[in-house]
Design a protein around this motif. Structure first.
Motif, PDB file in Angstrom:
ATOM      1  N   ARG A  18       0.839  -1.194   0.000  1.00 18.80           N
ATOM      2  CA  ARG A  18       0.000   0.000   0.000  1.00 18.80           C
ATOM      3  C   ARG A  18       0.873   1.243   0.000  1.00 18.80           C
ATOM      4  O   ARG A  18       1.921   1.279   0.634  1.00 18.80           O
ATOM      5  CB  ARG A  18      -0.881   0.052   1.252  1.00 18.80           C
ATOM      6  N   LEU A  27      -2.620  10.574  -2.219  1.00 14.44           N
ATOM      7  CA  LEU A  27      -2.174   9.350  -2.880  1.00 14.44           C
ATOM      8  C   LEU A  27      -0.803   9.606  -3.489  1.00 14.44           C
ATOM      9  O   LEU A  27      -0.681  10.158  -4.581  1.00 14.44           O
ATOM     10  CB  LEU A  27      -3.182   8.935  -3.952  1.00 14.44           C
ATOM     11  N   ASP A  83      -9.227  11.412  -0.906  1.00 12.51           N
ATOM     12  CA  ASP A  83      -7.788  11.143  -0.955  1.00 12.51           C
ATOM     13  C   ASP A  83      -7.027  12.128  -1.833  1.00 12.51           C
ATOM     14  O   ASP A  83      -5.857  11.914  -2.133  1.00 12.51           O
ATOM     15  CB  ASP A  83      -7.544   9.720  -1.463  1.00 12.51           C
ATOM     16  N   ARG A 329      -4.681   2.834  -2.766  1.00 15.74           N
ATOM     17  CA  ARG A 329      -3.296   2.949  -2.300  1.00 15.74           C
ATOM     18  C   ARG A 329      -2.431   1.798  -2.798  1.00 15.74           C
ATOM     19  O   ARG A 329      -1.244   1.986  -3.098  1.00 15.74           O
ATOM     20  CB  ARG A 329      -3.265   3.049  -0.774  1.00 15.74           C
TER      21      ARG A 329
END
Length: 358
Positions: A18, A27, A83, A329
């Motif tokens: 991840r 991200l 994100d 991720r």
């Protein structure tokens, strides 16, 4: 033809490695690239059959049961926006073939990021049907348009797309020009002995419609795997042709944009070139892709996909946001430094462009 599920190279069903962070964190991949753009394919079907993209017949379409629903697209988009994704570009196939396209735009345009700012909704289309639905799309929150137009010659258009729909595309471009949506961009794949004698004409056509012309180097993304590097029209050739008509000056500040731009005779008009083969921009890439059947891809040329469907459809279709975040991720963590088109060991993706999403 009946719909046949398409199976390709490795899909990752559950998060493995991840990218750092948790739901709500940016991200960021292992090379420091922050991802802010998600390309969302709504369908693998198209109203054209462009020779560099799809066969004329024998296409194996995605099964309808595998296509993401409106609610699933919205759920993924909300997590992605949390994100740090700020732009959602709707693609296909041809996105206007999706019956609920206006509602897709409306739902996504209502999403806000962590700071409360609305996300940016853009679309790439062939322009067919655009005239009839554009007012509703604008009302729903569409902010930007890219329209594909590879030739202005009717016979060439018919040969290239295997459909006699040039008038419909031109009507769509005219509607977009009148809509006030800006920037308006027109895209053309530059092809040797096909449209390489129309480059200047295409730029002049774009200028007359208040649009920016962008030329794309032909990439190894055709379903038939017939791409030939020696037949490709390069960025240098495109610029050399245009320089015979205009004085070109590079526009600084490209950042993560796929197209490098040049002013024409000092501006204000510009032309762009997307040179994924001869001048890759992977080092600044901030894009992820979501296919119509729920697969995340971290590169247009990737051979690995990250499958969201099991997460989305577990327990009656009410997944926790953490599962979607985890897959985003994992996808980002697996992103390579570049696409390796110029590596002798490069393998073309199994999916064609229509199934990956533009």
């Amino acid at each position: 033809m009946s719909a046949i599920p398409v199976t390709i190279a490795p899909r990752v069903p559950q998060p493995a490695a991840r990218a750092a962070g948790a739901l709500g964190d940016p991200l960021v991949d292992t090379h420091g690239r922050v991802h802010r753009d998600l390309r969302v394919s709504l369908t693998d079907r198209c109203s054209l059959r462009c020779t560099y993209c799809m066969p004329e017949q024998g296409n194996e379409w995605l099964a309808k049961t595998s296509i993401l629903t409106l609610d699933e697209i919205e759920r993924i988009a909300r997590v992605a926006a949390a994100d740090g994704i700020t732009t959602f570009r709707l693609t296909g196939g041809e996105p206007l073939l999706r019956a609920d396209i206006v509602e897709v735009v409306r739902r996504l345009a209502a999403i806000t990021g962590p700071s409360g700012e609305p996300v940016d909704i853009a679309m790439t289309t062939n322009g067919i049907r655009l005239g009839e639905v554009l007012p509703d799309l604008v009302d729903a929150g569409l902010r930007r348009l890219n329209i594909s137009i590879d030739t202005l010659n009717r016979e060439r258009f018919r040969d290239l797309t295997r459909r006699d729909r040039l008038d419909d595309v031109l009507d769509g471009i005219a509607a977009a020009a009148a809509s006030g949506l800006r920037p308006l961009k027109l895209n053309a794949v530059a092809m040797r002995d096909v449209n390489d004698d129309e480059l200047v004409d295409l730029v002049e056509f774009a200028i007359s419609h208040g649009a920016q012309m962008r030329f794309i180097e032909q990439m190894p993304l055709d379903a038939g795997h017939t791409w030939d590097r020696s037949r490709m029209v390069t960025q240098d050739e495109i610029l050399r042709t245009l320089s015979a008509r205009w004085t070109l000056e590079p526009v600084p500040g490209r950042a993560g944009a796929p197209a490098a731009r040049w002013t024409l005779d000092g501006g204000p008009h510009t032309v762009g070139v997307i040179a994924s083969v001869t001048a890759p921009f992977c080092g600044d890439c901030d894009r992820l892709r979501l296919t119509a059947d729920g697969q995340l891809r971290n590169c247009l040329f990737s051979s690995t996909e990250y499958d969201l469907l099991p997460i989305l459809r577990a327990d009656g279709g009410a997944p926790g946001d953490e599962g979607i975040d985890g897959m985003l991720r994992s996808c980002v963590a697996g992103k390579l430094p570049g696409h390796a088109i110029n590596d002798p060991a490069f393998l073309q993706p199994a999916r064609g462009m229509n199934a990956i999403g533009g």
